[in-house]
Motif scaffolding. Structure first.
Motif, short mmCIF file in Angstrom:
data_model
loop_
_atom_site.label_atom_id
_atom_site.label_comp_id
_atom_site.label_asym_id
_atom_site.label_seq_id
_atom_site.Cartn_x
_atom_site.Cartn_y
_atom_site.Cartn_z
N UNK A 44 0.64 -1.65 -0.19
CA UNK A 44 -0.21 -0.33 -0.72
C UNK A 44 1.44 1.26 -0.16
N UNK A 45 1.81 1.08 0.62
CA UNK A 45 3.01 2.61 1.16
C UNK A 45 3.85 2.52 -1.00
N UNK A 46 3.36 1.27 -1.94
CA UNK A 46 4.56 1.35 -3.25
C UNK A 46 3.52 1.55 -4.05
N UNK A 76 13.32 -9.90 -10.56
CA UNK A 76 12.90 -11.61 -10.69
C UNK A 76 11.04 -11.56 -9.77
N UNK A 77 10.90 -9.70 -9.01
CA UNK A 77 9.60 -9.54 -8.61
C UNK A 77 9.03 -8.98 -9.74
N UNK A 83 3.49 -6.16 -10.35
CA UNK A 83 4.85 -5.66 -9.80
C UNK A 83 5.53 -4.38 -10.90
N UNK A 84 5.09 -3.50 -10.96
CA UNK A 84 6.53 -2.64 -11.46
C UNK A 84 7.77 -2.03 -10.84
N UNK A 89 11.68 -1.75 -6.34
CA UNK A 89 12.64 -1.31 -5.89
C UNK A 89 12.44 -1.05 -4.43
N UNK A 90 10.77 -0.80 -3.85
CA UNK A 90 10.40 -0.17 -2.56
C UNK A 90 10.70 -1.57 -1.83
N UNK A 91 10.55 -2.94 -2.18
CA UNK A 91 10.38 -4.05 -1.48
C UNK A 91 12.12 -4.06 -1.67
#
Length: 240
Positions: A44-46, A76-77, A83-84, A89-91
């Motif tokens: 939710x924060x990304x 991979x993500x 998932x952009x 990058x946030x993860x």
């Protein structure tokens, strides 16, 4: 003609769910959260204006666990639809913050005397790396941490280590002792013959310079192996 606009826009169904997740976290942390809910909250924060629950389940389906999601590379993500680059990058940032936190915790310790003193940092730093990585922890005469340095990132099963570079850095930092840490991407932490030989070589080179090799820790998936604890190396205080 006067145009009339509907200013009472209906809120998306997921907006209330996002708010409830954040409120639960605010009130009690993550103790009551399931893995998919942690990922939902994180996303939710990304990602704005989108239901993150399907994305959380898609990530868990592909990678198997929350830890494996955090260990995944941005590329991979990005293979998961929805998932952009920004989210990936946030993860990755979350994992790197974890690594930095555990490094700071290691530095705060007054003394390192057992493998358990550093294993949390080792896991945060190396577990999940797709390639073999070799790091050195530099310590004072009292075994307090001076710093940590990543020496080499190798292929899936081999890292190129320069003993000369390690000793040069130890002398530059005025380190009295060293702890080596590296990972086995295969998951099994048992040291290879090459791992043991490298430890012996580094110990032999460091000893005449007054630098002790305290340990070499190999990190696997949820497990670790201390070469010192298993009697493959000895310190000056130990009898052979």
């Amino acid at each position: 003609m006067i145009k009339v606009y509907n200013i009472y826009m209906e809120k998306p169904s997921y907006s209330g769910h996002r708010a409830r997740l954040r409120k639960r976290f605010e009130n009690a942390g993550l103790s009551s959260f399931l893995e998919h809910e942690i990922l939902e909250l994180l996303l939710t924060y990304a990602i704005s204006r989108k239901d993150t629950k399907p994305l959380a389940w898609a990530l868990l389906k592909k990678f198997g666990s929350l830890g494996s999601v955090l260990d995944a590379t941005p590329s991979e993500l990005g293979e998961v639809p929805g998932i952009g680059k920004h989210s990936a990058l946030f993860i990755r940032l979350v994992r790197e913050v974890m690594r930095f936190y555990f490094l700071e915790e290691v530095k705060k310790r007054k003394e390192i005397t057992t493998p358990e003193n550093v294993v949390d940092f080792c896991r945060a730093s190396l577990q999940g790396e797709p390639n073999e990585v070799f790091e050195v922890i530099y310590l004072t005469t009292r075994n307090t941490v001076i710093g940590v340095e990543r020496i080499s990132t190798g292929t899936i099963d081999r890292a190129s280590i320069s003993p000369r570079k390690i000793i040069e850095q130890a002398l530059k930092r005025r380190a009295a002792a060293l702890i080596f840490v590296h990972n086995h991407p295969s998951g099994e932490p048992d040291p290879s013959a090459e791992d043991r030989a490298l430890t012996e070589t580094l110990s032999r080179i460091a000893a005449p310079l007054g630098i002790a090799v305290l340990d070499h820790i190999v990190v696997g998936k949820g497990k670790f192996f201390s070469i010192r604890a298993n009697s493959f190396i000895k310190t000056k205080k130990e009898k052979v």
